[in-house]
Design a protein around this motif. Structure first.
Motif, short mmCIF file in Angstrom:
data_model
loop_
_atom_site.label_atom_id
_atom_site.label_comp_id
_atom_site.label_asym_id
_atom_site.label_seq_id
_atom_site.Cartn_x
_atom_site.Cartn_y
_atom_site.Cartn_z
N GLU A 93 0.87 -1.13 0.06
CA GLU A 93 -0.03 0.07 0.11
C GLU A 93 0.78 1.19 -0.10
O GLU A 93 0.49 2.18 -0.42
CB GLU A 93 -1.06 0.05 1.18
CG GLU A 93 -1.86 -1.11 1.27
CD GLU A 93 -2.98 -0.96 2.14
OE1 GLU A 93 -3.19 0.11 2.80
OE2 GLU A 93 -3.68 -2.01 2.30
N TRP A 115 1.87 1.91 -3.56
CA TRP A 115 0.60 2.27 -4.21
C TRP A 115 0.80 3.76 -3.99
O TRP A 115 0.72 4.57 -5.19
CB TRP A 115 -0.55 1.60 -3.71
CG TRP A 115 -1.61 2.17 -4.68
CD1 TRP A 115 -2.24 1.59 -5.98
CD2 TRP A 115 -2.31 3.40 -4.87
NE1 TRP A 115 -3.13 2.30 -6.59
CE2 TRP A 115 -3.28 3.48 -5.71
CE3 TRP A 115 -2.32 4.40 -3.79
CZ2 TRP A 115 -4.03 4.28 -5.90
CZ3 TRP A 115 -3.36 5.43 -4.12
CH2 TRP A 115 -4.13 5.32 -5.22
N GLU A 154 -9.66 4.21 -6.80
CA GLU A 154 -8.62 3.13 -6.82
C GLU A 154 -7.79 3.06 -5.39
O GLU A 154 -7.74 1.99 -4.89
CB GLU A 154 -7.53 3.56 -8.00
CG GLU A 154 -6.35 2.34 -7.94
CD GLU A 154 -5.84 2.60 -9.01
OE1 GLU A 154 -4.85 1.83 -9.31
OE2 GLU A 154 -5.82 3.67 -9.90
N GLU A 189 -7.39 -0.63 -3.51
CA GLU A 189 -6.03 -0.92 -3.26
C GLU A 189 -5.31 -0.83 -2.19
O GLU A 189 -4.48 -1.73 -1.71
CB GLU A 189 -5.18 -0.47 -4.61
CG GLU A 189 -5.64 -0.78 -5.79
CD GLU A 189 -5.68 -1.99 -6.38
OE1 GLU A 189 -4.79 -2.80 -5.90
OE2 GLU A 189 -6.48 -2.51 -7.28
#
Length: 471
Positions: free
Chosen positions: A31, A34, A123, A127
């Motif tokens: 994460e 991301w 998103e 995610e």
């Protein structure tokens, strides 16, 4: 729009810093990766505007170091409303309503952040579930902090108004007590001297009886005392002439005029007592009258102070636990109006209260409900012109108690009526209003399952408060 700060590519050195970030360190490395892939590093120098007043934040800002502050003037000079430091997350967030800041959010020192645009939020939620959960908790804490801070600041503003009004109200009776007590001390000495003179005058029992009867007539005549300054001046002139005709001290007319006794009543005394004995008798009677008058003034002033203290205790519920209980609307409104009476008098505002005896009680926290009345009534007094009118009405509608606060001021323009309950929105000048009063009213009523509405046109504005009636 806010000028874009200098940006640099997202480097690998941010990964360990994000892993140590206080708010997001529990998120897994995937994460973090991301967030780094979808974010942009920004550097704000001291004084740079991060988000401008009134503009919705379009980025989530993860602070690594530095300091961002929102400052606002809530009636006592600009002070800190909210702040973010290294380890915090600010700006827009997933699931947030996208509210705009009440004032510019500015960097207080060099601040380095990772900014992620709102377009990536859907998103992000898919995610990064761990980071999303952390952000939701941050958002809840931020709302709680804003709310508690707003309530605290508005209470301080209200406390200032309460203290100012109370000081003004207490000043008159307190001054009366001091003035009358000083004169009373002097008058007691005069009364003692008059008693000694009277006792040594060698009067007969019949003369003493006549003197005592005249003193009693002064007490009984107080109900017929002159009611206007002009009437009192006329009575004092009559008594002065009578005293001059009987070669007595003319200053005795001043206290005697306050009793309502007439020259005809004094004629009865003069039929029995004359000469030096009449002078002594009139001196003693006037001394007794003055002492009683001063004592009465002190009593009335003390009662006023006692009533004011009682109104403060009733308004603040200082001797009650902050818990909901059955409340009488009339008492809360009356205590609030006592707090605002000096302000209303100074402006010549006429206030009418029309609350029938059969209006049921409501279940609420007394201090919080009185805060509602204080804000609404204070606004109404501010809204009207000099000599204006404010009316408080209450009635029962099914299971609800409806309280209307109506003023005959210029009204709230149609174009801003939809924003009147927004936090920090105010139509008053800088330093005159916090922009929190009606927002606080709305929040306090929501706590009590109540609601508030506005109906306004030029010459008539009504705020209606609806609360559940006590069952």
């Amino acid at each position: 729009m806010t000028a874009s700060p200098p940006t640099t590519p997202v480097n690998a050195d941010l990964a360990p810093r994000l892993a140590q970030h206080r708010a997001l360190r529990e998120a897994p490395a995937s994460e973090h990766a991301w967030l780094l892939a979808h974010g942009t590093r920004h550097v704000y120098e001291a004084g740079d505007v991060v988000t401008r007043k009134g503009e919705q934040a379009h980025q989530m800002i993860i602070l690594f170091d530095g300091h961002v502050v929102i400052r606002a003037d809530r009636g006592a000079g600009a002070h800190k409303v909210f702040e973010w430091k290294g380890g915090d997350v600010g700006g827009a967030m997933p699931y947030s309503r996208g509210a705009s800041p009440p004032r510019d959010a500015c960097a207080e020192e060099r601040t380095e952040v990772l900014a992620i645009d709102k377009e990536h939020f859907p998103e992000l939620v898919r995610e990064c579930p761990v980071a999303t959960a952390a952000l939701v908790h941050i958002m809840i804490d931020r709302a709680r902090q804003f709310t508690s801070g707003d309530l605290r600041d508005e209470k301080l503003v209200s406390l200032g108004k309460l203290a100012a009004g109370l000081a003004h109200e207490l000043n008159n009776p307190a001054s009366a007590v001091m003035r009358s007590s000083k004169i009373l001390i002097e008058s007691l000495s005069s009364a003692e001297e008059a008693s000694r003179i009277l006792a040594s005058a060698g009067l007969t029992p019949e003369q003493f009886a006549a003197i005592d009867k005249a003193r009693a007539m002064c007490d009984a005549a107080r109900g017929n005392a002159p009611s206007t300054p002009l009437e009192r001046a006329d009575r004092e002139d009559e008594l002065t002439d009578w005293l001059a005709d009987h070669r007595a001290t003319q200053e005795y007319a001043i206290p005697l005029a306050d009793t309502g006794i007439t020259p005809g009543a004094l004629d009865l005394l003069a039929q029995t007592v004359s000469g030096d004995a009449l002078e002594a008798a009139l001196g003693w009677i006037s001394s007794c009258v003055l002492v009683k008058s001063l004592a009465s003034e002190i009593e009335h002033a003390a009662e006023r102070i006692h009533d004011l203290v009682g109104a403060v205790k009733g308004f603040s519920y200082m001797d009650h636990a902050p818990a909901a209980e059955p409340l009488d609307i009339r008492r809360g409104v009356a205590d609030t109006l006592t707090m605002l009476s000096s302000k209303a008098r100074a402006k010549g505002v006429q206030i009418a209260v029309e609350i029938p005896d059969d209006v049921p009680r409501v279940h609420a926290v007394g201090a919080e409900l009185n805060q509602v009345w204080m804000n609404l009534l204070d606004n109404a007094i501010d809204a009207v012109d000099k000599g204006g009118h404010v009316t408080v009405r209450a009635s029962r509608e099914r299971e609800r108690v409806v309280v209307g606060i109506i003023d005959d001021g210029p009204g709230v323009p149609k174009e801003i009526q939809g924003r009147i309950f927004d936090p920090f929105f105010t139509t008053k000048g800088v330093g005159e209003g916090t922009g929190l009063g009606l927002d606080i009213v709305r929040r306090l009523l929501q706590r009590h399952d109540g609601e508030i509405s506005l109906d306004s046109e030029p010459g008539r504005t009504e705020f209606q408060v609806r609360l559940e009636a006590e069952r």
